[in-house]
Motif scaffolding. Structure first.
Motif, short mmCIF file in Angstrom:
data_model
loop_
_atom_site.label_atom_id
_atom_site.label_comp_id
_atom_site.label_asym_id
_atom_site.label_seq_id
_atom_site.Cartn_x
_atom_site.Cartn_y
_atom_site.Cartn_z
N ARG A 1 0.83 -1.21 0.00
CA ARG A 1 0.00 0.00 0.00
C ARG A 1 0.86 1.25 0.00
O ARG A 1 0.58 2.22 -0.70
CB ARG A 1 -0.94 0.00 1.22
N ARG A 2 1.92 1.22 0.80
CA ARG A 2 2.83 2.38 0.84
C ARG A 2 3.50 2.59 -0.50
O ARG A 2 3.63 3.72 -0.98
CB ARG A 2 3.88 2.19 1.94
N ALA A 3 3.96 1.50 -1.13
CA ALA A 3 4.61 1.59 -2.44
C ALA A 3 3.63 2.11 -3.49
O ALA A 3 3.99 2.95 -4.32
CB ALA A 3 5.17 0.23 -2.85
N ASP A 4 2.38 1.63 -3.44
CA ASP A 4 1.36 2.13 -4.37
C ASP A 4 1.11 3.62 -4.15
O ASP A 4 0.99 4.39 -5.11
CB ASP A 4 0.04 1.37 -4.20
N ALA A 5 1.03 4.03 -2.90
CA ALA A 5 0.79 5.44 -2.58
C ALA A 5 1.94 6.29 -3.11
O ALA A 5 1.72 7.36 -3.69
CB ALA A 5 0.62 5.63 -1.08
N GLU A 6 3.18 5.84 -2.92
CA GLU A 6 4.35 6.59 -3.41
C GLU A 6 4.33 6.70 -4.93
O GLU A 6 4.61 7.76 -5.48
CB GLU A 6 5.65 5.93 -2.94
N ARG A 7 3.97 5.62 -5.61
CA ARG A 7 3.88 5.65 -7.08
C ARG A 7 2.80 6.64 -7.52
O ARG A 7 2.99 7.40 -8.46
CB ARG A 7 3.60 4.26 -7.65
N VAL B 1 -10.46 10.88 -6.29
CA VAL B 1 -10.41 10.54 -4.86
C VAL B 1 -8.96 10.32 -4.45
O VAL B 1 -8.50 10.83 -3.42
CB VAL B 1 -11.27 9.30 -4.55
N THR B 2 -8.21 9.59 -5.26
CA THR B 2 -6.79 9.34 -4.95
C THR B 2 -6.01 10.64 -4.95
O THR B 2 -5.20 10.89 -4.05
CB THR B 2 -6.19 8.35 -5.98
N LEU B 3 -6.26 11.49 -5.95
CA LEU B 3 -5.56 12.77 -6.02
C LEU B 3 -5.84 13.58 -4.75
O LEU B 3 -4.92 14.09 -4.10
CB LEU B 3 -5.99 13.55 -7.26
N TYR B 4 -7.12 13.70 -4.38
CA TYR B 4 -7.48 14.51 -3.21
C TYR B 4 -7.04 13.87 -1.90
O TYR B 4 -6.85 14.56 -0.90
CB TYR B 4 -8.97 14.82 -3.20
N THR B 5 -6.85 12.57 -1.90
CA THR B 5 -6.33 11.91 -0.70
C THR B 5 -4.91 12.38 -0.41
O THR B 5 -4.55 12.64 0.74
CB THR B 5 -6.33 10.37 -0.88
N HIS B 6 -4.12 12.54 -1.46
CA HIS B 6 -2.73 12.96 -1.29
C HIS B 6 -2.56 14.47 -1.28
O HIS B 6 -1.65 14.99 -0.65
CB HIS B 6 -1.86 12.34 -2.39
N PHE B 7 -3.44 15.16 -2.02
CA PHE B 7 -3.35 16.62 -2.15
C PHE B 7 -4.75 17.20 -1.95
O PHE B 7 -5.51 17.29 -2.91
CB PHE B 7 -2.78 17.01 -3.53
N PRO B 8 -5.09 17.57 -0.72
CA PRO B 8 -6.46 17.99 -0.41
C PRO B 8 -6.94 19.25 -1.12
O PRO B 8 -8.13 19.49 -1.20
CB PRO B 8 -6.44 18.23 1.10
N SER B 9 -6.00 20.04 -1.65
CA SER B 9 -6.41 21.26 -2.35
C SER B 9 -5.46 21.55 -3.50
O SER B 9 -4.33 21.03 -3.55
CB SER B 9 -6.42 22.46 -1.39
N ARG B 10 -5.92 22.40 -4.40
CA ARG B 10 -5.09 22.85 -5.52
C ARG B 10 -3.83 23.54 -4.98
O ARG B 10 -2.74 23.38 -5.52
CB ARG B 10 -5.92 23.80 -6.38
N GLU B 11 -3.99 24.31 -3.90
CA GLU B 11 -2.85 25.00 -3.30
C GLU B 11 -1.80 24.01 -2.81
O GLU B 11 -0.60 24.20 -3.03
CB GLU B 11 -3.33 25.88 -2.14
#
Length: 196
Positions: free
Chosen positions: A7-13, A46-56
Motif C-alpha cells: 500500500r505504501r509503495a502504491d501510494a508513493e507511485r 479521490v486518490t488525487l485529493y487523498t494525497h493533495f487535499p487542495s489545488r494550493e
C-alpha cells in the motif's frame, strides 16, 4: 512484501505520477483542473485529493519539484568558475531557460499563492544569486551602494517581469535571454566598472 508495504509503495507511485502529471499540466495550461491532472496521472480524483487535499497543496508540491529541478540545472553551471559577472551571465541564461519552461506553472501558482509564498519557493535559487552577488561585490564588479537583498530582489523581479512580457507578446522569446542579461547586469554592475 507485506500488504502495508505494498500500500505504501502504491501510494508513493501515485504521488509521483500525480506530481509528474501536475507539473506537465500546469506547465502547459495554468488553469488545468484537478480532474485533468488526475486523468493525466492515471488516478482517480479521490486518490488525487487523498494525497493533495487542495489545488494550493498540489501547486506547492509541484513548485518544490520544479525548484529542485532548477537547482540541479543551476548547479551544473559551475557558478564558482570565472568571474562573478561571467557566472551571473550563465546563471541568468540558465534561470531564464528554466523559467521559460515553467512560465505557465508560475501563472498557476500566482493565482492561488501570495507573492510572498511564491518567492519562498525560489529560496534555493535565490541563495545562489545572493552568493554570486556577494562575490561580485568582493571582486568590485557589483554595486555596493545599494543593499545586497535589494539587488537579489532586482534579479528576481526582472526575470519574472521578462516572463510576463514574453507571455503578453511584448518581448520575443528569442530575444528574452539577451535582454534580461543586459538589464540585470546593467542594474547590478558597479558604476566604476561600466565601460571598462
Amino acid at each position: 512484501m507485506s500488504r502495508e508495504g505494498r500500500r505504501r509503495a502504491d501510494a508513493e507511485r501515485n504521488i509521483e505520477a500525480i506530481l509528474d502529471a501536475a507539473l506537465e499540466c500546469f506547465s502547459e495550461q495554468p488553469d488545468a483542473s484537478m480532474t485533468s491532472i488526475a486523468q493525466a496521472a492515471g488516478v482517480s480524483r479521490v486518490t488525487l485529493y487523498t494525497h493533495f487535499p487542495s489545488r494550493e497543496d498540489l501547486l506547492g508540491q509541484v513548485l518544490d519539484r520544479a525548484v529542485s529541478n532548477a537547482a540541479v540545472v543551476l548547479d551544473a553551471e559551475a557558478l564558482d568558475e570565472g568571474t562573478a559577472v561571467e557566472a551571473l551571465s550563465r546563471l541568468i541564461r540558465s534561470a531564464w531557460h528554466i523559467l521559460a519552461g515553467y512560465r505557465n506553472l508560475m501563472t498557476a501558482a500566482s493565482a492561488v499563492l501570495s507573492p510572498r509564498q511564491v518567492r519562498g519557493y525560489h529560496k534555493v535559487v535565490l541563495q545562489r544569486v545572493e552568493r554570486l552577488i556577494a562575490r561580485g561585490r568582493d571582486e568590485g564588479s557589483f554595486r555596493t551602494d545599494l543593499p545586497q537583498p535589494w539587488l537579489v530582489t532586482v534579479f528576481y523581479s526582472l526575470i519574472h517581469v521578462a516572463a510576463d512580457e514574453v507571455g503578453a507578446g511584448r518581448l520575443k522569446q528569442r530575444d528574452a535571454a539577451d535582454v534580461l542579461e543586459a538589464t540585470v547586469l546593467g542594474a547590478l554592475m558597479s558604476p566604476a566598472t561600466i565601460g571598462r
